[in-house]
Design an enzyme around this catalytic site. Structure first.
Site, PDB file in Angstrom:
ATOM      1  CB  CYS A  76      -0.975  -0.030   1.166  1.00 56.01           C
ATOM      2  SG  CYS A  76      -2.404   1.016   0.898  1.00 56.01           S
ATOM      3  NE  ARG A 130      -9.333   5.397   3.504  1.00 58.13           N
ATOM      4  CZ  ARG A 130      -8.117   5.889   3.270  1.00 58.13           C
ATOM      5  NH1 ARG A 130      -7.973   7.178   3.024  1.00 58.13           N
ATOM      6  NH2 ARG A 130      -7.048   5.117   3.268  1.00 58.13           N
ATOM      7  CG  HIS A 149      -3.137  -3.023   4.562  1.00 61.70           C
ATOM      8  ND1 HIS A 149      -1.930  -2.522   4.967  1.00 61.70           N
ATOM      9  CD2 HIS A 149      -3.737  -2.045   3.844  1.00 61.70           C
ATOM     10  CE1 HIS A 149      -1.803  -1.283   4.537  1.00 61.70           C
ATOM     11  NE2 HIS A 149      -2.883  -0.971   3.847  1.00 61.70           N
TER      12      HIS A 149
HETATM   13  N1  GLN Z   1      -2.259   6.794   2.511  1.00 58.59           N
HETATM   14  C1  GLN Z   1      -2.340   5.967   1.312  1.00 58.59           C
HETATM   15  C2  GLN Z   1      -3.774   5.949   0.727  1.00 58.59           C
HETATM   16  O1  GLN Z   1      -4.709   6.281   1.426  1.00 58.59           O
HETATM   17  C3  GLN Z   1      -1.910   4.551   1.630  1.00 58.59           C
HETATM   18  C4  GLN Z   1      -2.855   3.886   2.616  1.00 58.59           C
HETATM   19  C5  GLN Z   1      -2.307   2.589   3.194  1.00 58.59           C
HETATM   20  O2  GLN Z   1      -1.107   2.353   3.265  1.00 58.59           O
HETATM   21  N2  GLN Z   1      -3.252   1.747   3.675  1.00 58.59           N
HETATM   22  O3  GLN Z   1      -3.942   5.583  -0.417  1.00 58.59           O
END
Ligand code: GLN
Length: 242
Positions: free
Chosen positions: A94, A128, A194
């Site tokens: 990520c 998101r 993740h």
């Molecule tokens: N901050 C980055 C995003 O929101 C990566 C998020 C993460 O590592 N889960 O895309």
């Protein structure tokens, strides 16, 4: 035999148990009688990657990614670019994956100029991309089906110089639009997964270990393990995804 593993930015990039990937990598080596030495490389540590066989970088929120920018550009960026070109294996998750690209523009317009080691860039989106998801790795990455958990606002777009790590089966992946997930370039594995990713995906973990062992020793073999529990966890997520 032994692998020297560098855990980069464990202090700021460790969302959703990403550090558990280090434990999975080391255990799956040790269970086969292969040595595993892990060195943590937090913010402020020297930038050298020489002597390592595998680098792991976890994920982080927009804020953490901005926190590490100064440290990254004090030399770690050059070191990472050179190591990637030299074929050093990386597993990046990520935010750690986004960091290998040229930039990440957050949804509120903050521009993080990143490493430029991979031909990709990321732009934050209003919605998101969150949830369990699955994808099938390309043959060059072992071809296994991988399950994971994604939570990112960034939409990542791949340039001609990189391949996707795999094709989305369920969920968003890189951007929720082109069906790609992650990136592969030389021995770099980038993904939004993740979880931690590896305990529920033993075949993918072993593929990464073999990549590092074969680069270091020319050839390698990993004896089969009893992955009953790992496969049960994997299949549970697949069942939830229908
Ligand atoms: N901050 C980055 C995003 O929101 C990566 C998020 C993460 O590592 N889960 O895309």
């Amino acid at each position: 035999m032994e692998l020297k593993i560098c855990h980069m930015y464990p202090d700021v990039l460790n969302l959703y148990g990403d550090g558990g990937n280090i434990r999975c990598l080391t255990r799956r080596l040790q269970w086969r009688g292969i040595g595993a030495e892990v060195t943590r490389m937090p913010i402020g540590s020297p930038a050298s990657l020489s002597g390592y066989d595998l680098v792991f970088i976890g994920g982080g929120q927009d804020f953490e990614q901005q926190v590490l920018l100064e440290d990254l550009h004090r030399g770690k960026d050059r070191e990472i670019r050179a190591a990637v070109e030299d074929g050093l294996p990386f597993l990046t998750i990520c935010g750690g994956y986004q960091m290998l690209g040229s930039y990440y523009e957050t949804y509120d317009g903050q521009r993080c100029d990143f490493i430029g080691a991979l031909d990709l860039y990321t732009v934050g989106s209003k919605v998101r991309m969150i949830g369990n998801y699955s994808f099938r790795c390309g043959e060059e990455s072992g071809g296994s089906v991988v399950v994971g958990f994604e939570n990112h606002s960034g939409k990542t777009w791949l340039g001609s110089g990189v391949q996707p790590l795999g094709k989305v089966l369920s969920g968003y992946g890189n951007n929720g639009e082109d069906g790609s997930e992650g990136a592969r370039y030389k021995n770099v594995f980038g993904t939004y997964s993740h979880g931690p990713l590896l305990p529920k995906n033993p075949a993918f973990c072993d593929h990464i270990l073999l990549t590092a062992l074969e680069r270091k020793y020319g050839t390698a073999e990993l004896a089969p393990l009893d992955d009953t529990a790992e496969r049960a966890a994997h299949d549970e997520v697949l069942a939830r995804l229908g």
